[in-house]
Design a protein around this motif. Structure first.
Motif, PDB file in Angstrom:
ATOM      1  N   ASN A   1      23.541  31.364  13.606  1.00 40.86           N
ATOM      2  CA  ASN A   1      24.790  30.629  13.818  1.00 40.86           C
ATOM      3  C   ASN A   1      25.616  30.561  12.538  1.00 40.86           C
ATOM      4  N   LEU A   2      24.923  30.429  11.409  1.00 38.81           N
ATOM      5  CA  LEU A   2      25.650  30.418  10.139  1.00 38.81           C
ATOM      6  C   LEU A   2      26.268  31.784   9.858  1.00 38.81           C
ATOM      7  N   ALA A   3      25.564  32.841  10.269  1.00 41.61           N
ATOM      8  CA  ALA A   3      26.106  34.187  10.060  1.00 41.61           C
ATOM      9  C   ALA A   3      27.416  34.376  10.812  1.00 41.61           C
ATOM     10  N   ALA A   4      27.632  33.579  11.858  1.00 40.20           N
ATOM     11  CA  ALA A   4      28.869  33.690  12.630  1.00 40.20           C
ATOM     12  C   ALA A   4      30.007  32.882  12.026  1.00 40.20           C
ATOM     13  N   LEU A   5      29.699  32.050  11.038  1.00 38.96           N
ATOM     14  CA  LEU A   5      30.741  31.181  10.465  1.00 38.96           C
ATOM     15  C   LEU A   5      31.955  31.947   9.927  1.00 38.96           C
ATOM     16  N   PRO A   6      31.762  33.074   9.199  1.00 41.30           N
ATOM     17  CA  PRO A   6      32.934  33.792   8.694  1.00 41.30           C
ATOM     18  C   PRO A   6      33.894  34.228   9.808  1.00 41.30           C
ATOM     19  N   TYR A   7      33.349  34.567  10.984  1.00 42.48           N
ATOM     20  CA  TYR A   7      34.224  34.975  12.092  1.00 42.48           C
ATOM     21  C   TYR A   7      34.937  33.775  12.693  1.00 42.48           C
ATOM     22  N   LEU A   8      34.193  32.662  12.772  1.00 35.89           N
ATOM     23  CA  LEU A   8      34.772  31.474  13.394  1.00 35.89           C
ATOM     24  C   LEU A   8      35.876  30.867  12.545  1.00 35.89           C
ATOM     25  N   ALA A   9      35.700  30.919  11.228  1.00 37.29           N
ATOM     26  CA  ALA A   9      36.620  30.187  10.354  1.00 37.29           C
ATOM     27  C   ALA A   9      37.851  30.999  10.010  1.00 37.29           C
ATOM     28  N   ARG A  10      37.862  32.261  10.351  1.00 36.44           N
ATOM     29  CA  ARG A  10      38.981  33.112   9.971  1.00 36.44           C
ATOM     30  C   ARG A  10      40.297  32.593  10.569  1.00 36.44           C
ATOM     31  N   GLU A  11      41.316  32.535   9.759  1.00 38.22           N
ATOM     32  CA  GLU A  11      42.651  32.091  10.177  1.00 38.22           C
ATOM     33  C   GLU A  11      42.698  30.627  10.589  1.00 38.22           C
ATOM     34  N   GLN A  12      41.713  29.845  10.217  1.00 39.17           N
ATOM     35  CA  GLN A  12      41.761  28.415  10.461  1.00 39.17           C
ATOM     36  C   GLN A  12      42.198  27.717   9.179  1.00 39.17           C
ATOM     37  N   ARG A  13      42.493  26.414   9.306  1.00 42.88           N
ATOM     38  CA  ARG A  13      42.851  25.650   8.108  1.00 42.88           C
ATOM     39  C   ARG A  13      41.597  25.312   7.329  1.00 42.88           C
ATOM     40  N   LEU A  14      41.752  25.172   6.032  1.00 43.95           N
ATOM     41  CA  LEU A  14      40.593  24.855   5.194  1.00 43.95           C
ATOM     42  C   LEU A  14      39.937  23.547   5.633  1.00 43.95           C
ATOM     43  N   ALA A  15      40.780  22.558   5.989  1.00 48.40           N
ATOM     44  CA  ALA A  15      40.236  21.261   6.384  1.00 48.40           C
ATOM     45  C   ALA A  15      39.365  21.380   7.632  1.00 48.40           C
ATOM     46  N   ASP A  16      39.682  22.368   8.475  1.00 49.45           N
ATOM     47  CA  ASP A  16      38.907  22.521   9.702  1.00 49.45           C
ATOM     48  C   ASP A  16      37.616  23.285   9.490  1.00 49.45           C
ATOM     49  N   LEU A  17      37.469  23.898   8.325  1.00 45.29           N
ATOM     50  CA  LEU A  17      36.246  24.652   8.058  1.00 45.29           C
ATOM     51  C   LEU A  17      35.010  23.784   8.264  1.00 45.29           C
ATOM     52  N   PHE A  18      35.125  22.511   7.801  1.00 40.86           N
ATOM     53  CA  PHE A  18      33.949  21.659   7.916  1.00 40.86           C
ATOM     54  C   PHE A  18      33.769  21.117   9.318  1.00 40.86           C
TER      55      PHE A  18
END
Lengths: 184, 363
Positions: free
Chosen positions: B331-348
Motif C-alpha cells: 500500500n505504501l508503494a502505491a503512495l507515489p501514484y495516489l499523491a500525484r497532482e494532489q495538494r501537499l496538505a492532502d498528502l497526509f
C-alpha cells in the motif's frame, strides 16, 4: 508452475491474459543448491492462485524484470535484489529499498554468516578507519558482546562493534552510486 | 520548477519512521519518493533460527496496532505445516479475538487519520477511549494488554472467562451506537469532507495493477476479502459479507473501514451466541507437535490492513524460510501514484487513509 528464465516474462504475460492480473508477492528461496525465485499471482475475479517458480544458479543469479507485466513488481524486485543478491535485468536501476545492503553476503541467503562480520564493499576504508580509531567506539568493542575479534588486517573482516559505522559507509556509497533521493 | 522537500524520518504524521522526499510545484505534489527500512530488523531471517513456537512474539512486533492478527497468521502457517486442525470452539474464540482486534485497529486508524488531517483531536480521543474498551476485553480474554502471544498450535492459550460473553455483548451494544456518532460527527464536518471526497483517487484497474491490499483494494471496487474468498474458521457459517466501495478516494477507504467495524460487531455477536461447547486450548509451547515434513505451505489471512500471506518452507525443527507478504508494504508503494497532482496538505490525509504501520513495512 515452473518456467525457464528466458520465457518468464512471456509466460507471465500469457497468464495475465488468462485473468491472473494481480501480483501478490515476489520472493525467493535459497535451497542450498541454487536459488528459486517465486512469483505469486492471482485471478481476483475467478479466485484462483498460481505460483510461478524460476530456478537460478548462484553464479548467474539474475531474473528479467516483470514490471512491464505487473507494475506492482517494483518494490518486490528491489527487495529481492537486496536481500537475495538476485539481479533484476531490464529495469531502471533504483535505490536499494531497505538497508542499502551493498551486495556482499545478501542476508536472506543461507551462506550469510551470522556472527561474523559485516563486510562492506569498501572494506579497506573501514578497516583503515577503524585502525585509526575514527570509526566505531572502542568501548563498544570491549563490552564483549561478541566472540573475540578477528585481527583487523584479516581479509574481509570487520568486527561487530563498528558494524553500524560500516553500514553507514555502505549506505553513503550506495547513495553516491545511484544518485538517489538523498542527493537531489 | 520543482522544489524538493524532505519529510521525516521522524515526523508525527508518518506513522513510524518513514522518510518522504516530495517534489513540489507550488503546493502541488509532483512526485513522492518513500524511503523505508529504518525499522528493518530482518524478522524473516530471525525466524529461520528459532523453533516454530518461539517466533510469535516477533510476529506481534511487526504490527503493533494489531498484533494478535499477525500472531494468528503465523500460527496458522505453522498449523498448516504440521498438519494440525484447529478445534471447533477454538475457531470461534479466535474469530472473536481477531474481530475485536480489527475494531481496535480501525479505531486507531480513525484517530490517527483525524489527527493527521489537522488536529481533529476530539476524534482521536474518542477513538482511543473506545479502543481502550476493546483492549480491556482482549486483556480479559488473553491476560495481556498489548502483545498477546495468545495463539497456540490448535487453539489458544486460555479459555474465555465465564463472564466474557456478557461484557462483550454490552460493549457491542454500546459500540454500535458509537459508530453512528462518529459518522454523523465527521461526515458533517466540511474540513473533513473536503479532504476526503475526491482526494487520492485510485481506480479499480490501477488498484489491481499496483497490487494494493485490503480496504484500499476494496475501496476501489474490487471485491476481494480473504474472509469471503477463502473462508477460514467460522466466517462462512456466520455468513460474512465483504465490504466494498466504488470511488476509490480517501472517503471510500474511510467508509470501508467504518462498515467493516459494523460487520465485525455483527460477526462477534453471532459468534458469541452460537459458540460450541468444548475446549479451546491449544498445545503448550514445548509441544510443537509432530515434526513438520519438508513441505511448503502458504496461508492467507485478512488482517485489518489487508491480506497477509505467510509462505513457509517447513523443516522438522524450524522454518527453513518464511516469507511474509505484508499489506502495508504494497500500500505504501502505491503512495507515489495516489499523491500525484494532489495538494501537499492532502498528502497526509492520503497517507492516513492507507493506514500504514512502518514496522510491518520494513519487517
Amino acid at each position: 508452475m515452473r518456467f525457464e528464465r528466458k520465457v518468464l516474462v512471456q509466460g507471465l504475460g500469457e497468464l495475465k491474459g488468462q485473468g491472473y492480473g494481480y501480483l501478490v508477492k515476489i520472493t525467493a528461496v535459497d535451497y542450498g543448491k541454487g536459488l528459486t525465485a517465486l512469483y505469486f499471482i492471482r485471478d481476483l475475479a475467478g479466485n484462483r492462485d498460481e505460483t510461478v517458480e524460476v530456478e537460478i544458479g548462484y553464479d548467474d543469479a539474475w531474473v528479467p524484470t516483470v514490471m512491464d507485466v505487473y507494475p506492482a513488481a517494483d518494490w518486490y524486485e528491489r527487495e529481492m535484489m537486496e536481500m537475495f543478491g538476485i539481479g533484476v535485468h531490464g529495469r531502471v536501476a533504483s535505490r536499494l529499498l531497505l538497508e542499502k545492503w551493498d551486495g556482499v553476503d545478501p542476508p536472506l541467503r543461507k551462506s550469510f554468516q551470522w556472527n561474523a562480520e559485516y563486510r562492506t564493499a569498501d572494506n579497506k576504508d573501514v578497516a583503515a578507519a577503524r585502525k585509526a580509531n575514527t570509526v566505531g567506539a572502542p568501548s563498544e568493542r570491549q563490552a564483549g558482546r561478541n566472540a573475540p575479534l578477528p585481527a583487523a588486517s584479516a581479509p574481509g573482516a570487520t568486527a561487530r562493534g563498528p558494524r553500524a559505522a560500516g553500514k553507514k559507509g555502505a549506505a553513503r556509497g550506495a547513495d553516491d552510486k545511484s544518485g538517489g533521493g538523498d542527493k537531489r | 520548477m520543482i522544489t524538493r522537500i524532505n519529510i521525516g524520518p521522524v515526523h508525527p504524521s508518518t506513522h513510524g519512521v518513514l522518510r518522504l522526499v516530495v517534489g513540489l510545484d507550488g503546493d502541488t505534489v509532483k512526485e513522492v519518493e518513500p524511503h523505508i527500512g529504518f525499522l528493518h530488523r530482518g524478522v524473516e531471517k530471525l525466524v529461520e533460527t528459532r523453533m516454530y513456537m518461539q517466533s510469535p512474539p516477533y510476529m506481534e512486533k511487526l504490527d503493533y496496532i494489531a498484533p494478535l492478527s499477525y500472531d494468528e497468521a503465523y500460527v496458522a502457517a505453522v498449523e498448516a505445516a504440521l498438519g494440525v486442525e484447529v478445534g471447533e470452539r477454538a475457531a470461534y474464540v479466535r474469530l472473536i479475538q481477531l474481530e475485536l482486534q480489527r475494531i481496535a485497529s480501525h479505531l486507531f486508524f480513525l484517530g490517527a487519520l483525524c489527527n493527521d488531517m489537522g488536529q481533529m483531536f476530539t476524534t482521536f480521543m474518542w477513538g482511543f477511549e473506545d479502543r481502550d474498551r476493546v483492549l480491556a476485553l482482549l486483556e480479559e480474554a488473553t491476560g495481556q494488554r498489548m502483545f498477546y502471544v495468545n495463539m497456540r498450535v490448535g487453539g489458544v492459550t486460555m479459555e474465555l472467562p465465564p463472564d466474557f460473553s456478557e461484557s462483550c455483548l454490552s460493549f457491542l451494544t454500546y459500540f454500535e451506537k458509537r459508530i453512528g456518532q462518529y459518522e454523523s460527527y465527521l461526515e458533517k464536518n466540511p474540513v473533513f469532507m473536503e479532504r476526503m471526497k475526491g482526494v487520492g483517487v485510485l481506480s479499480a484497474d490501477e488498484a489491481r495493477a499496483l497490487g494494493v491490499a485490503g480496504p484500499v483494494l476494496r475501496a476501489s471496487g474490487i471485491d476481494y476479502d480473504v474472509r469471503a474468498a477463502r473462508p477460514y474458521y467460522a466466517y462462512k457459517k456466520l455468513n460474512f459479507s465483504s465490504v466494498t466501495a466504488l470511488k476509490g478516494d480517501n472517503f471510500a477507504r474511510y467508509k470501508v473501514r467504518m462498515l467493516e467495524m459494523r460487520e465485525s460487531v455483527r460477526l462477534i455477536r453471532a459468534a458469541l451466541l452460537s459458540m460450541p461447547e468444548g475446549s479451546a486450548l491449544g498445545a503448550t509451547t514445548k509441544l510443537i507437535g509432530p515434526a513438520a515434513k519438508n513441505r511448503t505451505v502458504s496461508v492467507s489471512r485478512e488482517l485489518p490492513r489487508g491480506e497477509c500471506m505467510m509462505y513457509m518452507v517447513a523443516d522438522p525443527q524450524r522454518p527453513y524460510r518464511l516469507s511474509i507478504r505484508d499489506p502495508s508494504f504494497i500500500n505504501l508503494a502505491a503512495l507515489p501514484y495516489l499523491a500525484r497532482e494532489q495538494r501537499l496538505a492532502d498528502l497526509f490525509a492520503i497517507m492516513g487513509s492507507l493506514d500504514l504501520v512502518m514496522a510491518c513495512v520494513d519487517r
